[in-house]
Design an enzyme around this catalytic site. Sequence first.
Site, PDB file in Angstrom:
ATOM      1  N   LYS A 106       0.837  -1.198   0.000  1.00  5.95           N
ATOM      2  CA  LYS A 106       0.000   0.000   0.000  1.00  5.95           C
ATOM      3  C   LYS A 106       0.875   1.251   0.000  1.00  5.95           C
ATOM      4  O   LYS A 106       2.079   1.176   0.247  1.00  5.95           O
ATOM      5  CB  LYS A 106      -0.928   0.013   1.216  1.00  5.95           C
ATOM      6  CG  LYS A 106      -1.494  -1.338   1.594  1.00  5.95           C
ATOM      7  CD  LYS A 106      -2.426  -1.949   0.566  1.00  5.95           C
ATOM      8  CE  LYS A 106      -2.890  -3.311   1.054  1.00  5.95           C
ATOM      9  NZ  LYS A 106      -3.757  -4.028   0.129  1.00  5.95           N
TER      10      LYS A 106
HETATM   11  C1  LIG Z   1      -4.370  -5.307   1.184  1.00  2.00           C
HETATM   12  C2  LIG Z   1      -5.823  -5.383   1.371  1.00  2.00           C
HETATM   13  C3  LIG Z   1      -6.385  -5.944   2.528  1.00  2.00           C
HETATM   14  C4  LIG Z   1      -5.560  -6.621   3.594  1.00  2.00           C
HETATM   15  O1  LIG Z   1      -4.672  -5.747   4.206  1.00  2.00           O
HETATM   16  P1  LIG Z   1      -3.617  -6.348   5.273  1.00  2.00           P
HETATM   17  O2  LIG Z   1      -3.142  -5.117   5.992  1.00  2.00           O
HETATM   18  O3  LIG Z   1      -2.539  -6.992   4.485  1.00  2.00           O
HETATM   19  O4  LIG Z   1      -4.339  -7.280   6.152  1.00  2.00           O
HETATM   20  C5  LIG Z   1      -7.759  -5.921   2.667  1.00  2.00           C
HETATM   21  N1  LIG Z   1      -8.552  -5.397   1.717  1.00  2.00           N
HETATM   22  C6  LIG Z   1      -8.052  -4.858   0.584  1.00  2.00           C
HETATM   23  C7  LIG Z   1      -8.973  -4.263  -0.429  1.00  2.00           C
HETATM   24  C8  LIG Z   1      -6.671  -4.853   0.360  1.00  2.00           C
HETATM   25  O5  LIG Z   1      -6.179  -4.354  -0.779  1.00  2.00           O
END
Ligand SMILES: *Cc1c(COP(=O)(O)O)cnc(C)c1O
Length: 370
Positions: free
Chosen positions: A176
């Site tokens: 992210k």
């Molecule tokens: C990356 C992501 C998650 C999970 O995030 P984590 O912090 O890795 O648990 C959940 N929903 C979406 C849409 C994502 O892109």
Amino acid sequence: MIPRLGEEEAQAAADAVRSGWVAQGPRVARFEQEFAASVGAGHGVAVSSCTTALHLALVVLDVGPGDEVIVPSFSFIATANAVRYVGATPVFADVDLTTGNVTVASVDAVRTPRTRAVIAVHQGGVPFDVAALREAGSRWGVPLIEDAACAAGSTAYGQPVGAGSTISAWSFHPRKLLTTGEGGMVTTDDPAWAARLRQLREHGMNVSAADRHASAQPVLESYLETAFNYRMTDIQAAIGLVQLSRLAELVTHRRALAARYHDLLATVEGLVPVHDPAYGETNYQSFWVLINRKYGVGRDEVLAELAAAGVSARRGIMAAHLEPAYADVTPGPLPVTERLTRDSLILPLHHALTEDDQDHIVGVLRKLAG
Ligand SMILES: *Cc1c(COP(=O)(O)O)cnc(C)c1O
């Protein structure tokens, strides 16, 4: 996505280590305040990931066995998994072809009397229509959880995604824009929910470890409910604070790179890149391109040709209902989800991407065009 981590982040992490306070403490508290303020939310509760943030959001809303929760299949699998963690049933809604997001109509199409919540995703950073979905949710009496894992720095109706949301879940995974290694946050305007979330992430304790240490008097904690250890560490929060201070600049840079991709791709027939919806701006967390029939070459072949040219593009966003983990679910028709996941790919977009890189990438795509 190559995370932009530098000397300042390394220094901040080292400072946290030297301070002696490495578990959840003052840096987590500061990160919560600054992050919540930056997305326009009243309260932030830091947790270990967006997956655990989604889990706690469902616990706070008292969703459980026998309940249905509407989610897009077109999302990282954690969105649907969180529903199963509380014993509820995920029900898949289709998405809009241009935004990749659920709509009022697609949610309404799978709504039943057992629907207890909706998790809408700001997919790849593209905001869903918050005004329309929040209004529909209130009209239906169904709370709207926002999976904002990808949406730090995106806006809708002139405000940051997160502002005016009932409850939102964020991710700080390295894929992210803003990363703490692993980590997440729940934001909400409701102080009672925020207090419950703090309790839920820390074993159901009525007083946090930080408060206990800060008190001059011995504090006897008690455990009010069976809960979880979903805490973030101060080392992570220290990194997050530096990353947060760079977020606006990072988004501006990504949007400039995306604008250049748009210019270059405008003359390649059969490729449709993701773009801003009418009501908001994406942070371009994922720069995805939909391949039309006119293009003449299928997605997997495009990926192979790009790889042969040294470009590491990725397949598009997944569809949970096509994975073995959801083989026991028979959803209604999800034609747009299946088309997007089959026919799209994600082009490299990161802070180190140069104009030469972009010219090279689009050059390969132009040569493949029908
Ligand atoms: C990356 C992501 C998650 C999970 O995030 P984590 O912090 O890795 O648990 C959940 N929903 C979406 C849409 C994502 O892109």
